[in-house]
Design an enzyme around this catalytic site. Structure first.
Site, PDB file in Angstrom:
ATOM      1  N   HIS A 129      34.448  32.536  93.371  1.00 26.71           N
ATOM      2  CA  HIS A 129      34.390  33.311  94.621  1.00 26.71           C
ATOM      3  C   HIS A 129      33.524  34.545  94.455  1.00 26.71           C
ATOM      4  O   HIS A 129      33.064  34.847  93.360  1.00 26.71           O
ATOM      5  CB  HIS A 129      35.784  33.691  95.114  1.00 26.71           C
ATOM      6  CG  HIS A 129      36.732  34.072  94.030  1.00 26.71           C
ATOM      7  ND1 HIS A 129      36.662  35.260  93.357  1.00 26.71           N
ATOM      8  CD2 HIS A 129      37.763  33.392  93.471  1.00 26.71           C
ATOM      9  CE1 HIS A 129      37.611  35.311  92.454  1.00 26.71           C
ATOM     10  NE2 HIS A 129      38.299  34.193  92.478  1.00 26.71           N
ATOM     11  N   HIS A 152      32.183  38.877  82.348  1.00 31.61           N
ATOM     12  CA  HIS A 152      33.053  39.981  82.786  1.00 31.61           C
ATOM     13  C   HIS A 152      33.035  41.107  81.749  1.00 31.61           C
ATOM     14  O   HIS A 152      32.944  42.291  82.091  1.00 31.61           O
ATOM     15  CB  HIS A 152      34.500  39.493  82.916  1.00 31.61           C
ATOM     16  CG  HIS A 152      34.872  38.960  84.266  1.00 31.61           C
ATOM     17  ND1 HIS A 152      34.666  39.660  85.440  1.00 31.61           N
ATOM     18  CD2 HIS A 152      35.502  37.805  84.630  1.00 31.61           C
ATOM     19  CE1 HIS A 152      35.129  38.956  86.462  1.00 31.61           C
ATOM     20  NE2 HIS A 152      35.635  37.811  86.007  1.00 31.61           N
ATOM     21  N   ASP A 195      34.815  38.749  90.468  1.00 33.76           N
ATOM     22  CA  ASP A 195      33.775  37.851  89.973  1.00 33.76           C
ATOM     23  C   ASP A 195      32.362  38.278  90.350  1.00 33.76           C
ATOM     24  O   ASP A 195      31.403  37.918  89.650  1.00 33.76           O
ATOM     25  CB  ASP A 195      34.041  36.416  90.457  1.00 33.76           C
ATOM     26  CG  ASP A 195      35.013  35.707  89.527  1.00 33.76           C
ATOM     27  OD1 ASP A 195      35.500  36.343  88.565  1.00 33.76           O
ATOM     28  OD2 ASP A 195      35.281  34.510  89.754  1.00 33.76           O
ATOM     29  N   ALA A 220      34.203  51.359  99.276  1.00 31.42           N
ATOM     30  CA  ALA A 220      33.224  52.227  99.923  1.00 31.42           C
ATOM     31  C   ALA A 220      33.204  53.539  99.159  1.00 31.42           C
ATOM     32  O   ALA A 220      34.246  54.154  98.949  1.00 31.42           O
ATOM     33  CB  ALA A 220      33.629  52.479 101.366  1.00 31.42           C
ATOM     34  N   ASN A 254      38.257  58.725 103.433  1.00 29.38           N
ATOM     35  CA  ASN A 254      37.188  57.743 103.269  1.00 29.38           C
ATOM     36  C   ASN A 254      37.774  56.343 103.225  1.00 29.38           C
ATOM     37  O   ASN A 254      38.648  56.055 102.419  1.00 29.38           O
ATOM     38  CB  ASN A 254      36.447  58.036 101.958  1.00 29.38           C
ATOM     39  CG  ASN A 254      35.526  56.907 101.537  1.00 29.38           C
ATOM     40  OD1 ASN A 254      34.933  56.234 102.377  1.00 29.38           O
ATOM     41  ND2 ASN A 254      35.400  56.709 100.230  1.00 29.38           N
ATOM     42  N   SER A 282      36.455  51.987 103.927  1.00 28.98           N
ATOM     43  CA  SER A 282      35.215  51.214 104.016  1.00 28.98           C
ATOM     44  C   SER A 282      34.783  51.021 105.463  1.00 28.98           C
ATOM     45  O   SER A 282      35.609  50.908 106.372  1.00 28.98           O
ATOM     46  CB  SER A 282      35.388  49.853 103.325  1.00 28.98           C
ATOM     47  OG  SER A 282      36.487  49.181 103.868  1.00 28.98           O
TER      48      SER A 282
HETATM   49 FE   FE2 Z   1      36.630  36.016  86.932  1.00 28.17          FE
END
Ligand code: FE2
Length: 547
Positions: free
Chosen positions: A11, A128, A315, A395, A504, A506
């Site tokens: 994803h 990662h 991801d 954000a 604040n 997003s």
């Molecule tokens: Fe992952």
């Protein structure tokens, strides 16, 4: 080397470009395609690539496909095993593996001119790890911990970086997965799995961890740096919530129990790693690292002096990590990422042209920062669009919705503007030099909003809109050296109100990706009750609204 990093398989498809070890661009596909998270995380969509983001990365750097030395793909199908062998109930996973093996072919059709031999498979958790270790300021000397739902056949990596080289010390094989456990409770609580995990974290602060014993039984560290997660029969603890059903204290208690157990296990895993390396810094990535409550606990109660979290810890960040890894192992000295503002930007002339095309009346005030501060001080809600868009889900003052923190009702008002649940907190941005006085416990500076901080008791009543039910806030500190415009806006707001803090959140409405382009900003402004749009140096006012 010129390396394009690509995340596609599970994803949050994204692309990143690293040139001679320097991160020059990174963006998620959803910001271009306007599909939240880019695609649904199902095996059938695993072939889809971040085509728009990848092409933009090249364009941004003025490169052609033929200029690339490598395309780093953040998954290595050679490391995967059949799902049933790994104990996963995922009958179509073989399709995912097949698509991964064919990725060089798919990439060649998406990027005509690419030599398929230039595609390098980078193990998912190594990607990662690099997005944390190599992108952080500690990249020569840091431990790294990766935790997510799953990679090829593992869900965790513990390692250490020495002068840019990763030594992997432990991985945890599937089906044991803290990320999948958290995803499954997310679904049981009526939210969207692989997407709404942060809502479980927010809900947890309303509950008591009264199922902790059950969770401690099911989720255990194994004493050798790994852990075990047994399947949990959630229904036997709390009745499943449907998406449109209101949540109860039972749901909050379950969320609190899972959250607390996650924190305990993270502390044990970090303790194991630290005992072996003795290093002072820890870097984190993987979807679990977006859990800012757990990150704070890890810093407060864990053995490390500092904890740095990749802002695109999910991801999407593996696109950057894969590219950094290939650059580093190819001999380039890599530099820490310069900031999270790695996405698209528009010149003042282009922004003016967008406003003119949309036939929107606009002005160019002498100082947009001061004009915005004035509107906020008068309790207006401002859509703030400045510079390059953010890489990652937060954000950070490039595509933000801003409001006055001194009025408690502004929390409800912003959640209404965005059309989202009322238990969702909004966060404060604060001038870096003033942060320590207001936000006591928690790491400072905190430029990426990945930790929670205790709000000093005498400030809670002054900035009620940003104080969560448990007395904490998820702070973003703003340093004038990094973002002079934002810092000037905050200073101007403080001169007018005595508060160096602005709300604040997003810039988007519920279920939509964050605003990225001027068109997105105008669409959002046109459909949500926002008083002022600051598009670069230009200002658009809601008709009839008087400052
Ligand atoms: Fe992952």
């Amino acid at each position: 080397m010129k390396v394009l990093g690509v995340n596609a398989l599970f994803h949050d498809p994204a692309a990143a470009l690293v040139v001679d070890g320097v991160t020059v661009a990174a963006a998620e596909e959803e910001r271009f395609s306007r599909r939240k998270h880019g695609k649904r995380p199902v095996p059938f969509s695993a072939w889809e690539l971040p085509e728009l983001a990848a092409r933009w990365c090249l364009e941004e750097a003025g490169l052609d496909v033929g200029d690339l030395d490598a395309v780093a793909y953040s998954y290595d199908p050679a490391l995967a095993r059949p799902a049933e062998e790994m104990g996963l109930d995922d009958p179509w996973d073989h399709l995912r593996q097949d698509y991964a093996r064919r990725a060089p072919g798919f990439l060649t059709s998406a990027l005509p001119g690419l030599d398929p031999a230039a595609v390098r498979f980078v193990p998912h958790h190594v990607a990662h790890a690099a997005s944390a270790g190599l992108a952080s300021p500690h990249h020569d000397d840091t431990d790294v911990l990766v935790l997510d739902g799953r990679g090829e056949s593992a869900s965790h990596l513990a390692g250490t970086y020495d002068r840019g080289r990763l030594e992997v010390m432990r991985t945890q094989e599937l089906p044991h997965s803290l990320g999948l456990l958290y995803e499954s409770v997310t679904e049981h609580l009526g939210f969207l799995r692989s997407s709404d995990e942060y809502k479980v974290m927010a809900l947890a602060s309303y509950g008591r961890p009264r199922f902790l014993d059950e969770l401690r039984h099911a989720v255990r560290t194994t004493g050798d740096g790994g852990f075990a997660t047994d399947p949990v029969d959630w229904q036997s603890l709390v009745k499943r919530r449907d998406a449109d059903e209101p949540w109860t204290s039972d749901h909050a208690d379950l969320a609190a129990s899972v959250q607390q157990r996650l924190e305990e296990v993270l502390l044990e895993l970090a303790g194991w790693l630290h005992e072996r390396t003795g290093r002072r810094a820890l870097t984190l990535a993987g979807g679990v690292a977006l859990n800012c409550v757990a990150n704070s606990r890890l810093l407060a109660d864990g053995p490390y002096d500092s904890v740095w979290v990749q802002p695109a810890a999910g991801d999407a960040g593996t696109s950057l990590g894969a590219a950094l890894h290939v650059a580093s192992t190819g001999g380039d000295a890599t530099s820490p990422m310069p900031g999270a503002d790695l996405g698209r930007s528009w010149s003042d002339e282009e922004l003016a042209a967008w406003l003119t095309t949309a036939r929107v009346p606009f002005t160019r005030p002498p100082d947009v920062a001061d004009e915005v501060a004035r509107c906020l001080a008068d309790d207006g809600v401002v859509a703030w669009f400045q510079g390059r868009s953010e890489f990652g889900p937060r954000a950070l003052g490039r595509r933000s919705l801003l409001a006055h923190p001194g009025h408690e009702r502004n929390l409800e008002r912003l959640n209404d503007v965005k059309g989202r649940e009322q238990f969702r907190p909004v966060a404060p941005m604060v001038l870096a030099e003033r942060a320590a006085e207001i936000f006591g416990r928690g790491p400072l500076p905190s430029p990426y909003m990945l930790f929670v901080h205790d709000v000093a008791p005498d400030w809670r009543g002054r900035i009620p809109a940003v104080v969560h039910v448990d007395g904490t806030a998820r702070v973003q500190t703003v340093d004038a050296a990094d973002d002079p415009l934002l810092a000037r806006m905050l200073s101007s707001f403080e001169r007018r109100t005595g508060l160096p803090v602005v709300v604040n959140t997003s810039l988007n409405t519920a279920g939509r990706p964050m605003v990225d382009s001027p068109r997105d900003a105008l669409e959002c402004f046109g459909s949500a009750p926002v008083d002022l749009l600051a598009l670069g140096p230009f200002v658009v006012r809601r008709a009839g609204w008087v400052a």
